[in-house]
Write an enzyme that holds these catalytic residues in place. Sequence first.
Site, mmCIF file in Angstrom:
data_model
loop_
_atom_site.group_PDB
_atom_site.id
_atom_site.type_symbol
_atom_site.label_atom_id
_atom_site.label_comp_id
_atom_site.label_asym_id
_atom_site.label_seq_id
_atom_site.Cartn_x
_atom_site.Cartn_y
_atom_site.Cartn_z
ATOM 1 N N ASN A 116 -0.164 -26.102 10.439
ATOM 2 C CA ASN A 116 -1.189 -25.526 11.301
ATOM 3 C C ASN A 116 -1.916 -26.607 12.104
ATOM 4 O O ASN A 116 -2.942 -26.351 12.717
ATOM 5 C CB ASN A 116 -2.208 -24.719 10.474
ATOM 6 N N GLU A 490 -16.359 -9.798 16.395
ATOM 7 C CA GLU A 490 -16.256 -10.457 15.087
ATOM 8 C C GLU A 490 -17.432 -11.371 14.741
ATOM 9 O O GLU A 490 -17.246 -12.440 14.162
ATOM 10 C CB GLU A 490 -14.934 -11.229 14.985
ATOM 11 N N ASP A 495 -14.206 -17.023 9.796
ATOM 12 C CA ASP A 495 -12.859 -17.487 10.103
ATOM 13 C C ASP A 495 -11.920 -16.308 9.904
ATOM 14 O O ASP A 495 -12.146 -15.470 9.027
ATOM 15 C CB ASP A 495 -12.472 -18.646 9.176
ATOM 16 N N ASP A 605 -3.238 -9.478 13.463
ATOM 17 C CA ASP A 605 -2.847 -10.779 14.026
ATOM 18 C C ASP A 605 -1.815 -11.473 13.147
ATOM 19 O O ASP A 605 -2.007 -11.612 11.932
ATOM 20 C CB ASP A 605 -4.069 -11.694 14.142
ATOM 21 N N CYS A 649 0.132 -17.027 18.761
ATOM 22 C CA CYS A 649 -0.299 -18.085 19.679
ATOM 23 C C CYS A 649 0.227 -19.459 19.282
ATOM 24 O O CYS A 649 0.517 -19.714 18.119
ATOM 25 C CB CYS A 649 -1.826 -18.130 19.781
ATOM 26 N N HIS A 701 -8.556 -22.520 25.453
ATOM 27 C CA HIS A 701 -8.914 -23.775 24.793
ATOM 28 C C HIS A 701 -9.339 -24.861 25.776
ATOM 29 O O HIS A 701 -9.532 -26.006 25.396
ATOM 30 C CB HIS A 701 -7.759 -24.269 23.923
#
Length: 763
Positions: A116, A490, A495, A605, A649, A701
């Site tokens: 990750n 959210e 997280d 997701d 993503c 981002h």
Amino acid sequence: MASHVVGYPRMGPKRELKFALESFWDGKSSAADLEAVAKDLRASIWKQMADAGVTLIPSNTFSYYDQVLDTTALLGAVPPRYGWTGGNVGLDTYFSMARGNATKHAMEMTKWFDTNYHFIVPELGPETKFSYSSQKAVNEYREAKQLGIETVPVLVGPVTYLQLSKAEKSAPKGFDLLSLLDSILPVYKEVIRELKEAGAKWVQLDEPILVLDLEASKLEAFKKAYSFLGADLGGVKLLLETYFADIPAAAYKTIIGLEHVSAIGVDLVRGAKTLNLIKEFGLSGKTLFAGLVDGRNIWANDLAVSVTVIEELQQALGKENVVVSTSCSLLHSAVDLKNETKLDAELKSWLAFAAQKLLEVVALASAAAGKKDEELFAANASAQASRRSSPRVHNKAVQEATAALKTSDHRRATPVGTRLEEQQKHLNLPILPTTTIGSFPQTPEIRRVRREVKSKKISEEDYEKAIKAEIDSVVKLQEDLDIDVLVHGEPERNDMVEYFGEQLEGFCFSANGWVQSYGSRCVKPPIIFGDVSRPKAMTVFWSQYAQSVTKHPMKGMLTGPVTILNWSFVRNDQPRSETCYQIALAIKDEVEDLEAGGITVIQIDEAALREGLPLRKSEQADYQNWAVHGFRITTCGVKDSTQIHTHMCYSNFNDIIHSIIDMDADVITIENSRSDEKLLSVFREGVQYGAGIGPGVYDIHSPRIPSTEEMAERARKMLAVLESKVLWINPDCGLKTRKYAEVVPALTNMVNAAKQLRAELAK
């Protein structure tokens, strides 16, 4: 016996680097302030390793953003759009490449192998000029030396660097990135020569690309590279480091034959099959850096088992030719267990974060040298036995329910095209519907509210009131922007994985177990220590409230089982597929509760689906089968009228597109803009996709705000390969990390782009 660590977390035990970076980016502190924090962190990390007794300590594993981007700076491979004119690559240019700026978009970001962690993808072509443009590796070696600490400088190896790069847009079709090897090797040689002159005895070159299935021509590149780099380098030894999987036999035979390489580092945790190659073919007199301490998980090493492996290696290679190491950089682990005050003693005895892994490496090296710490080994054996037998780990009912899943493939009975028609009857969406991915900016006020309810400084009633007010605000904003399918933003979630793990049995949570994901972004992975189940509904209350304040469709937002698995520290005492199925059953219950509560659009997701794909091709089909099955388990019980979305993503999805189709979601939103619309090539090549799809039209981002026309042009490219009836318009990813000052104009432009295209299609 020597001990070695491949790399170490760079953020700091309290995320000191994160906060220093964000302060600098916000203009609240200077470059000198940032550099001072960085220097203090590096010194403390080196000292910590030295105090632990590690004998071969890495340097140049620190980074302001990413080690691959550092290599791009070292080589002077700055894309022309950033206006760099040579000399040393400064922070402004460096961060523009990473994050973009007001006028130039950022370089592509993607996952580092199957982790990750994200790296910044180099953009190279036949016209790229390379020059020695960053002395970071040498400077940091000297910095450590001034502290009295001898280190092993670490570089991303030249073949891995090129293989992870992409051809720039102007490069001819089929451009071979390895054709640039002769151009970059002189720069690498210059760096290594400077390190030698500074006193370095070892240089570590990370070549994890070796664990992939490489054809013969790519293996030949290693012969060329290391013959050139190692020639005339007397006095400095080269360590070729690999990790994340076992090394294929052809690659193994190639690297043990590299004349100028003194040592090979291997991952014996995720690459246990390499042990057989070592026994069969030896190492041609090289030293083995044996990666026995897991750098990617947080479970305490079974010291007795590791000592047995060391003894086998010593017998095969000789005692003097084995060094104990970590399986990979500890960058992928949490920092220090001593900062955890809320985990109970039994759980803590099962764990080892990066700081504890240093001690494990040293303990194993000492034991192999005949200096075994009997008390330490006895405590370790007791903890291992406790974990195997603990009733908090095993739940018979969950195990039986999971076993029963094997009798069905859990496909929805009705084809997706028919389902979409049924859903449109009540959703009544326009062509090219707009939506966002889920999260909205997490303001300081919302973070404060969550902190204070956790610490009981405010009541549950005050917390609920504050969260409802934030949802009201986010919903009204989306209505004002004229977005078609809404999200609640959210605000209650810390997280996307931790939020769910906190409400599931079988999970526990660290207070400070942060791990870098990219740049300053850190995540705190849950720890899955036991069988997983859902005691009660997790999201229904907030989703129902959000739907009650709007007439627009409101998405129920869930994280899928594969992403929860891949973004957690997962128990290593059963197959990952079993844990995935347990999570899938829990999410299935939540999906059905949302549907029963009146939520007709539910997003599950699976951002990390591609991330978990094994690196070896022979293992990929099995993973894709159980991962996709896990997703289908979550959705198999809903009505045809309930629209299931998923989101992915920042990975290369082209090679798993058929698995994505096999997930059988009604709509998929997927990152596309930052990767230069790479995804669209799949559809140009004839892949048919009958479900709804929303390739992102802008990169969230980056602080840069794309214009309406830029987003419209991206969507036009999509319409060239996708039917308008299936295309959605949305950002690349969630908006959590952005500010409202960026989000509002960007979403305004996005909606205007969709309206402009609808008008064009209506002509």
